[in-house]
Write an enzyme that holds these catalytic residues in place. Structure first.
Site, PDB file in Angstrom:
ATOM      1  N   SER A 274     -11.215   4.772   8.070  1.00  0.00           N
ATOM      2  CA  SER A 274     -11.326   4.701   9.529  1.00  0.00           C
ATOM      3  C   SER A 274     -12.166   5.831  10.094  1.00  0.00           C
ATOM      4  O   SER A 274     -12.798   5.679  11.145  1.00  0.00           O
ATOM      5  CB  SER A 274      -9.932   4.731  10.174  1.00  0.00           C
ATOM      6  OG  SER A 274      -9.208   3.561   9.871  1.00  0.00           O
TER       7      SER A 274
ATOM      8  N   ASP B  46       0.820  -1.211   0.000  1.00  0.00           N
ATOM      9  CA  ASP B  46       0.000   0.000   0.000  1.00  0.00           C
ATOM     10  C   ASP B  46       0.860   1.268   0.000  1.00  0.00           C
ATOM     11  O   ASP B  46       1.899   1.324   0.670  1.00  0.00           O
ATOM     12  CB  ASP B  46      -0.899  -0.018   1.237  1.00  0.00           C
ATOM     13  CG  ASP B  46      -1.940   1.090   1.232  1.00  0.00           C
ATOM     14  OD1 ASP B  46      -2.452   1.416   0.142  1.00  0.00           O
ATOM     15  OD2 ASP B  46      -2.244   1.618   2.318  1.00  0.00           O
ATOM     16  N   HIS B  47       0.400   2.275  -0.722  1.00  0.00           N
ATOM     17  CA  HIS B  47       1.053   3.594  -0.774  1.00  0.00           C
ATOM     18  C   HIS B  47       2.561   3.472  -1.025  1.00  0.00           C
ATOM     19  O   HIS B  47       3.381   4.042  -0.307  1.00  0.00           O
ATOM     20  CB  HIS B  47       0.784   4.385   0.502  1.00  0.00           C
ATOM     21  CG  HIS B  47      -0.566   5.047   0.506  1.00  0.00           C
ATOM     22  ND1 HIS B  47      -0.872   6.098  -0.322  1.00  0.00           N
ATOM     23  CD2 HIS B  47      -1.690   4.778   1.213  1.00  0.00           C
ATOM     24  CE1 HIS B  47      -2.135   6.462  -0.117  1.00  0.00           C
ATOM     25  NE2 HIS B  47      -2.655   5.663   0.803  1.00  0.00           N
TER      26      HIS B  47
ATOM     27  N   HIS C 214      -7.140  10.595   5.633  1.00  0.00           N
ATOM     28  CA  HIS C 214      -6.252   9.678   6.326  1.00  0.00           C
ATOM     29  C   HIS C 214      -6.080  10.083   7.791  1.00  0.00           C
ATOM     30  O   HIS C 214      -6.165  11.257   8.150  1.00  0.00           O
ATOM     31  CB  HIS C 214      -4.862   9.683   5.670  1.00  0.00           C
ATOM     32  CG  HIS C 214      -4.807   8.968   4.357  1.00  0.00           C
ATOM     33  ND1 HIS C 214      -4.777   9.619   3.157  1.00  0.00           N
ATOM     34  CD2 HIS C 214      -4.787   7.647   4.061  1.00  0.00           C
ATOM     35  CE1 HIS C 214      -4.724   8.735   2.172  1.00  0.00           C
ATOM     36  NE2 HIS C 214      -4.724   7.532   2.693  1.00  0.00           N
TER      37      HIS C 214
ATOM     38  N   HIS D  56      -9.845   5.395   0.436  1.00  0.00           N
ATOM     39  CA  HIS D  56      -8.813   5.484   1.467  1.00  0.00           C
ATOM     40  C   HIS D  56      -9.349   6.314   2.630  1.00  0.00           C
ATOM     41  O   HIS D  56     -10.302   7.048   2.490  1.00  0.00           O
ATOM     42  CB  HIS D  56      -7.552   6.140   0.901  1.00  0.00           C
ATOM     43  CG  HIS D  56      -6.792   5.271  -0.059  1.00  0.00           C
ATOM     44  ND1 HIS D  56      -5.442   5.436  -0.294  1.00  0.00           N
ATOM     45  CD2 HIS D  56      -7.159   4.228  -0.830  1.00  0.00           C
ATOM     46  CE1 HIS D  56      -5.031   4.542  -1.171  1.00  0.00           C
ATOM     47  NE2 HIS D  56      -6.057   3.803  -1.515  1.00  0.00           N
ATOM     48  N   GLY D  57      -8.702   6.197   3.797  1.00  0.00           N
ATOM     49  CA  GLY D  57      -9.122   6.990   4.944  1.00  0.00           C
ATOM     50  C   GLY D  57     -10.464   6.569   5.509  1.00  0.00           C
ATOM     51  O   GLY D  57     -11.182   7.381   6.103  1.00  0.00           O
TER      52      GLY D  57
END
Length: 278
Positions: free
Chosen positions: A208, A82-83, A177, A205-206
């Protein structure tokens, strides 16, 4: 069983549901994610970020652990890098047992991003790998183009995919993020417009920081792969702090590592269930 991100994402997209991708940092994180997949009966993509690889000094040991756990499990588990910004790490994707990689050139100008991502995609496809990229900054990354408030333009997203040949696209639709509370609000209409315009699966993404109900709606509007990281780290660290506070004289790390792992099992299971809308 160890499978591929491509298989899990394609199956989820065809079924109109989502698949959770969970970032791991320690062996306990990885054990917990695999256990959560077993308990829920849902597939999971286990992700190792470039930052996590840097923390360990090498991606290989943690990747090997994930592969071992996956092969010993009855759950469907994929391994994903990832990333990844470092081309040297990109080129180790297959070597470390991962079937996919997210190549992140979003810090570059738009033109440079396209050029670098196209080259990465050509290399990945030559190795039989699935590749994800990013267009439209995702908030929360200091010192980069990841600025809160940025949104992906559907037409630009389609043009980026056509120009680069990537297999999946992470888009900016309101998440950020490193959020520790779940207060982000997604632009669900934008998700639907991008999904109608872009021919490949979309990635959030992000996640959470996004409430579970919003995640379900995002999947219903066209999001497929949903990434979690901070939520698992918060659960692990909070449990470790509580365990250490309860036993200040304890010097054996196994009890507090076990408590952290158990907390991540619960958190990961919640993530897996949140995107299962089939």
């Amino acid at each position: 069983m160890l499978t591929t991100t491509s298989a899990l994402v394609c199956a989820a997209r065809a079924a109109g549901t989502g698949v959770a991708a969970l970032n791991v940092i320690t062996l306990e994180h990885a054990e917990a994610v695999v256990r959560a997949a077993e308990l829920t009966g849902l597939p999971a993509i286990v992700q190792i970020s470039q930052n996590a690889a840097r923390h360990h000094g090498d991606v290989a040991p943690l990747a090997a652990a994930v592969g071992t756990l996956a092969r010993a499990s009855g759950a469907r588990i994929a391994l994903h890098l990832d990333h990844v910004e470092d081309v040297a790490l990109l080129h180790r994707t297959a070597e470390c047992g991962a079937g996919s990689v997210m190549f992140d050139a979003s810090r570059l100008s738009d033109e440079e991003n396209v050029e670098a991502t196209r080259a990465a995609a050509e290399w990945a496809h030559g190795q039989g790998l699935y590749i994800e990229a990013e267009l439209g900054a995702i908030g929360g990354k200091k010192g980069s183009a990841h600025t809160p408030g940025v949104r992906t333009d559907p037409r630009e997203a389609r043009e980026f995919v056509e120009a680069t040949g990537v297999d999946a696209l992470a888009v900016a639709v309101g998440s950020s993020h490193a959020m520790k509370d779940r207060t982000a609000r997604l632009d669900l209409g934008l998700v639907a417009r991008i999904a109608a315009e872009v021919p490949v699966p979309l990635v959030l993404h992000g996640s959470s920081g996004v409430p579970a109900a919003q995640l379900r709606e995002a999947v219903r509007h066209g999001m497929t792969k949903v990434n979690f990281g901070t939520l698992l780290s918060v659960a692990f660290t909070d449990a470790v702090r509580a365990s250490l506070a309860a036993s200040p004289e304890e010097h054996d790390p196994r009890p507090w590592l076990a408590d952290g792992r158990a907390a991540v099992v619960d958190a990961a299971a919640g993530c897996l269930r949140a995107v299962d809308v089939a």
